[in-house]
Design an enzyme around this catalytic site. Structure first.
Site, PDB file in Angstrom:
ATOM      1  N   ARG A  51       9.973  -7.397  12.835  1.00 21.92           N
ATOM      2  CA  ARG A  51       8.554  -7.049  13.032  1.00 21.92           C
ATOM      3  C   ARG A  51       7.715  -7.405  11.805  1.00 21.92           C
ATOM      4  NH1 ARG A  51       9.004  -1.100  15.909  1.00 21.92           N
ATOM      5  NH2 ARG A  51       9.495  -1.838  18.001  1.00 21.92           N
TER       6      ARG A  51
ATOM      7  N   TYR B  92       2.969   9.885  -0.020  1.00 14.43           N
ATOM      8  CA  TYR B  92       4.088   9.351   0.772  1.00 14.43           C
ATOM      9  C   TYR B  92       5.444   9.623   0.112  1.00 14.43           C
ATOM     10  CZ  TYR B  92       0.176   6.533   2.622  1.00 14.43           C
ATOM     11  OH  TYR B  92      -1.033   6.107   3.129  1.00 14.43           O
TER      12      TYR B  92
ATOM     13  N   LYS C 155      -2.697   5.984  -4.440  1.00 14.19           N
ATOM     14  CA  LYS C 155      -3.811   6.887  -4.135  1.00 14.19           C
ATOM     15  C   LYS C 155      -3.647   8.246  -4.797  1.00 14.19           C
ATOM     16  CE  LYS C 155      -3.761   4.630   0.374  1.00 14.19           C
ATOM     17  NZ  LYS C 155      -2.370   4.518   0.800  1.00 14.19           N
TER      18      LYS C 155
ATOM     19  N   LYS D  69       2.725  -1.262   8.870  1.00 12.70           N
ATOM     20  CA  LYS D  69       4.018  -0.763   8.372  1.00 12.70           C
ATOM     21  C   LYS D  69       5.087  -1.056   9.417  1.00 12.70           C
ATOM     22  CE  LYS D  69       7.048   2.860   8.973  1.00 12.70           C
ATOM     23  NZ  LYS D  69       7.595   3.379  10.255  1.00 12.70           N
ATOM     24  N   SER D  70       6.251  -1.497   8.978  1.00 13.34           N
ATOM     25  CA  SER D  70       7.395  -1.564   9.890  1.00 13.34           C
ATOM     26  C   SER D  70       8.690  -1.391   9.115  1.00 13.34           C
ATOM     27  CB  SER D  70       7.434  -2.895  10.651  1.00 13.34           C
ATOM     28  OG  SER D  70       8.596  -2.885  11.465  1.00 13.34           O
TER      29      SER D  70
ATOM     30  N   ASP E 122       0.853  -1.197   0.000  1.00 16.60           N
ATOM     31  CA  ASP E 122       0.000   0.000   0.000  1.00 16.60           C
ATOM     32  C   ASP E 122       0.887   1.244   0.000  1.00 16.60           C
ATOM     33  OD1 ASP E 122      -2.957   1.022   0.723  1.00 16.60           O
ATOM     34  OD2 ASP E 122      -1.517   2.228   1.837  1.00 16.60           O
TER      35      ASP E 122
ATOM     36  N   HIS F 260      -7.566   9.529  -2.045  1.00 18.98           N
ATOM     37  CA  HIS F 260      -6.938   9.439  -0.713  1.00 18.98           C
ATOM     38  C   HIS F 260      -7.812  10.047   0.387  1.00 18.98           C
ATOM     39  CE1 HIS F 260      -2.638   9.065   1.104  1.00 18.98           C
ATOM     40  NE2 HIS F 260      -3.549   8.844   2.018  1.00 18.98           N
TER      41      HIS F 260
ATOM     42  N   LEU G 228      -2.437  -0.891  13.884  1.00 14.17           N
ATOM     43  CA  LEU G 228      -1.846  -1.000  15.226  1.00 14.17           C
ATOM     44  C   LEU G 228      -1.968   0.325  15.982  1.00 14.17           C
ATOM     45  CD1 LEU G 228       1.473  -2.808  14.129  1.00 14.17           C
ATOM     46  CD2 LEU G 228      -0.642  -3.876  14.982  1.00 14.17           C
TER      47      LEU G 228
ATOM     48  N   ASN H 248       4.557  -9.742  12.276  1.00 11.88           N
ATOM     49  CA  ASN H 248       3.218  -9.306  11.852  1.00 11.88           C
ATOM     50  C   ASN H 248       2.599 -10.252  10.818  1.00 11.88           C
ATOM     51  OD1 ASN H 248       3.599  -7.126  13.523  1.00 11.88           O
ATOM     52  ND2 ASN H 248       4.058  -5.661  11.884  1.00 11.88           N
TER      53      ASN H 248
HETATM   54  N1  LIG Z   1      -5.509   6.204   3.630  1.00 10.68           N
HETATM   55  C1  LIG Z   1      -4.974   6.920   4.601  1.00 10.68           C
HETATM   56  O1  LIG Z   1      -5.347   8.085   4.817  1.00 10.68           O
HETATM   57  C2  LIG Z   1      -3.901   6.301   5.438  1.00 10.68           C
HETATM   58  C3  LIG Z   1      -3.470   6.963   6.602  1.00 10.68           C
HETATM   59  C4  LIG Z   1      -2.480   6.361   7.367  1.00 10.68           C
HETATM   60  C5  LIG Z   1      -1.950   5.130   6.982  1.00 10.68           C
HETATM   61  N2  LIG Z   1      -2.357   4.521   5.820  1.00 10.68           N
HETATM   62  C6  LIG Z   1      -1.780   3.225   5.372  1.00 10.68           C
HETATM   63  O2  LIG Z   1      -1.867   2.291   6.445  1.00 10.68           O
HETATM   64  C7  LIG Z   1      -0.568   1.772   6.715  1.00 10.68           C
HETATM   65  C8  LIG Z   1      -0.430   1.380   8.171  1.00 10.68           C
HETATM   66  O3  LIG Z   1      -0.678   2.490   9.023  1.00 10.68           O
HETATM   67  P1  LIG Z   1       0.475   3.276   9.836  1.00 10.68           P
HETATM   68  O4  LIG Z   1       1.752   3.075   9.136  1.00 10.68           O
HETATM   69  O5  LIG Z   1      -0.014   4.644  10.055  1.00 10.68           O
HETATM   70  O6  LIG Z   1       0.469   2.607  11.275  1.00 10.68           O
HETATM   71  P2  LIG Z   1       0.522   1.116  11.866  1.00 10.68           P
HETATM   72  O7  LIG Z   1       0.820   0.119  10.815  1.00 10.68           O
HETATM   73  O8  LIG Z   1      -0.688   0.955  12.724  1.00 10.68           O
HETATM   74  O9  LIG Z   1       1.759   1.235  12.866  1.00 10.68           O
HETATM   75  C9  LIG Z   1       3.060   1.456  12.421  1.00 10.68           C
HETATM   76  C10 LIG Z   1       3.922   1.717  13.669  1.00 10.68           C
HETATM   77  O10 LIG Z   1       3.933   0.547  14.485  1.00 10.68           O
HETATM   78  C11 LIG Z   1       5.270   0.066  14.654  1.00 10.68           C
HETATM   79  N3  LIG Z   1       5.216  -1.414  14.572  1.00 10.68           N
HETATM   80  C12 LIG Z   1       4.907  -2.161  13.490  1.00 10.68           C
HETATM   81  N4  LIG Z   1       4.934  -3.463  13.797  1.00 10.68           N
HETATM   82  C13 LIG Z   1       5.264  -3.541  15.104  1.00 10.68           C
HETATM   83  C14 LIG Z   1       5.451  -4.624  16.001  1.00 10.68           C
HETATM   84  N5  LIG Z   1       5.299  -5.887  15.605  1.00 10.68           N
HETATM   85  N6  LIG Z   1       5.797  -4.345  17.291  1.00 10.68           N
HETATM   86  C15 LIG Z   1       5.947  -3.066  17.710  1.00 10.68           C
HETATM   87  N7  LIG Z   1       5.767  -1.991  16.901  1.00 10.68           N
HETATM   88  C16 LIG Z   1       5.436  -2.226  15.610  1.00 10.68           C
HETATM   89  C17 LIG Z   1       6.084   0.691  13.530  1.00 10.68           C
HETATM   90  O11 LIG Z   1       7.416   0.936  13.949  1.00 10.68           O
HETATM   91  P3  LIG Z   1       8.690   0.559  13.023  1.00 10.68           P
HETATM   92  O12 LIG Z   1       8.427   1.047  11.635  1.00 10.68           O
HETATM   93  O13 LIG Z   1       9.799   1.292  13.720  1.00 10.68           O
HETATM   94  O14 LIG Z   1       8.837  -0.934  13.113  1.00 10.68           O
HETATM   95  C18 LIG Z   1       5.355   2.019  13.325  1.00 10.68           C
HETATM   96  O15 LIG Z   1       5.809   2.979  14.260  1.00 10.68           O
HETATM   97  C19 LIG Z   1       0.351   2.948   6.310  1.00 10.68           C
HETATM   98  O16 LIG Z   1       1.706   2.594   6.250  1.00 10.68           O
HETATM   99  C20 LIG Z   1      -0.290   3.345   5.012  1.00 10.68           C
HETATM  100  O17 LIG Z   1       0.068   2.438   3.981  1.00 10.68           O
HETATM  101  C21 LIG Z   1      -3.336   5.093   5.061  1.00 10.68           C
END
Ligand SMILES: NC(=O)c1ccc[n+]([C@@H]2O[C@H](COP(=O)([O-])OP(=O)(O)OC[C@H]3O[C@@H](n4cnc5c(N)ncnc54)[C@H](OP(=O)(O)O)[C@@H]3O)[C@@H](O)[C@H]2O)c1
Length: 284
Positions: free
Chosen positions: A244, A58, A83, A238-239, A53, A116, A198, A248
């Site tokens: 991780r 980004y 997006k 995302k990581s 994604d 988006h 997460l 995941n």
């Molecule tokens: N459509 C939209 O408006 C929108 C908005 C936001 C996000 N998104 C999409 O959704 C995806 C996921 O959301 P997100 O990146 O905001 O947040 P997320 O996936 O909920 O959380 C990512 C955070 O969690 C940490 N993490 C990941 N796996 C872990 C684990 N097993 N243990 C501990 N910490 C862990 C990561 O740290 P590290 O990277 O340091 O491991 C990072 O800080 C985005 O990357 C993007 O593709 C879309």
């Protein structure tokens, strides 16, 4: 490594008549720096993720494209989403933005293209969605959908065009369970994608989740992702860390009981990590 055994979810709306299957677990790239994106996405593909994604917002589509090109995985085994950014909602700009996304990714056909954010205060939702439907008709994308759309936004574009989005990508996690919007998506045949599954790490120190993780000898992250999977939503954590990414991905060999599912759902506080769509829609 072989592909993660993620279930495939059929997208039936917003396609050109074919069913398009999306892997229920993917890899998110928000905040993956452009300079690191090729390496990080290559690692995710090595770990077995087959759904990536990304977004023009980004700034890392080119890195995703390079990783796809270097990985040597047959294109039909990958699912790529990007997006339409907020400044490009005018139909002419939307077509150009899609062309630019395809150039950055270096692919002929995209799997899923999303609006988006709803930008109702700058461009009519109907005009932008009509452009998305035209892009679908060009054959260069297999499915089109939206992100951060509220019920009135969904109804407006469906009523105007007769085309229902394939997905609605919205913020969902145990502190923001989004039951009414997920219910509406389901009623309309729209697949819900849960962004920030997460809660950007915030839910991982929750005592209830921690206790359930202990009961199952799993990590908090695995428990939260498994909760999403059993609810039927599509997720892409995302990581930046390979360990991780692997952690995941190991969520298809255990189950949460109905009681554990209900306990996690009851953690809802309607608490967002990201913006509310109403705050974004006039801001480019
Ligand atoms: N459509 C939209 O408006 C929108 C908005 C936001 C996000 N998104 C999409 O959704 C995806 C996921 O959301 P997100 O990146 O905001 O947040 P997320 O996936 O909920 O959380 C990512 C955070 O969690 C940490 N993490 C990941 N796996 C872990 C684990 N097993 N243990 C501990 N910490 C862990 C990561 O740290 P590290 O990277 O340091 O491991 C990072 O800080 C985005 O990357 C993007 O593709 C879309």
């Amino acid at each position: 490594m072989s592909a993660i055994p993620a279930p495939m979810i059929p997208l039936t709306n917003g396609t050109r008549g074919e069913t398009v299957n999306i892997p229920q677990l993917g890899f998110g790239t928000y905040k993956v720096p452009p300079a690191d994106t090729q390496r990080i996405v290559e690692e995710a593909l090595e770990v077995g993720y087959r759904h990536i994604d990304t977004a023009e917002m980004y700034g890392n589509e080119a890195g995703v494209g390079k990783a796809i090109a270097s990985a040597g995985i047959p294109r039909d085994q990958l699912f790529i989403t990007s997006k339409l950014n907020n400044a490009f909602h005018d139909p002419k700009a939307a077509h150009k933005a899609f062309d630019d996304t395809m150039t950055a990714l270096g692919i002929d056909v995209l799997d899923l293209f999303l609006v988006h954010w709803p930008m109702a205060k700058t461009t009519s939702l109907e005009a932008t969605w009509t452009a998305m439907v035209d892009i679908l008709g060009s054959g260069r994308v297999r499915a089109v959908g939206v992100s951060n759309y509220q019920p009135d936004h969904l109804r407006t574009i469906i009523n105007a065009t007769g085309v229902t989005p394939a997905v609605n990508q919205i913020e969902v996690h145990p502190y923001l369970t989004q039951e009414p919007l997920r219910e509406l998506d389901k009623e309309l045949g729209i697949v819900t994608e849960a962004w920030s599954p997460l809660a950007r790490g915030v839910v991982l120190s929750d005592p209830t989740i921690d206790r359930i993780a202990g009961e199952l000898s799993r990590t908090a992250s695995q428990v939260v992702l498994r909760w999403h999977i059993q609810r039927g939503d599509v997720v892409f954590p995302k990581s930046m860390h390979r360990a991780r990414m692997e952690e995941n991905a190991k969520i298809f060999d255990f189950e949460l009981t109905d009681g554990q599912m209900a306990e996690i759902t009851a953690l809802n506080r309607n608490e967002r990590q990201g913006s509310h769509p109403d705050e974004v829609q006039g801001v480019k």
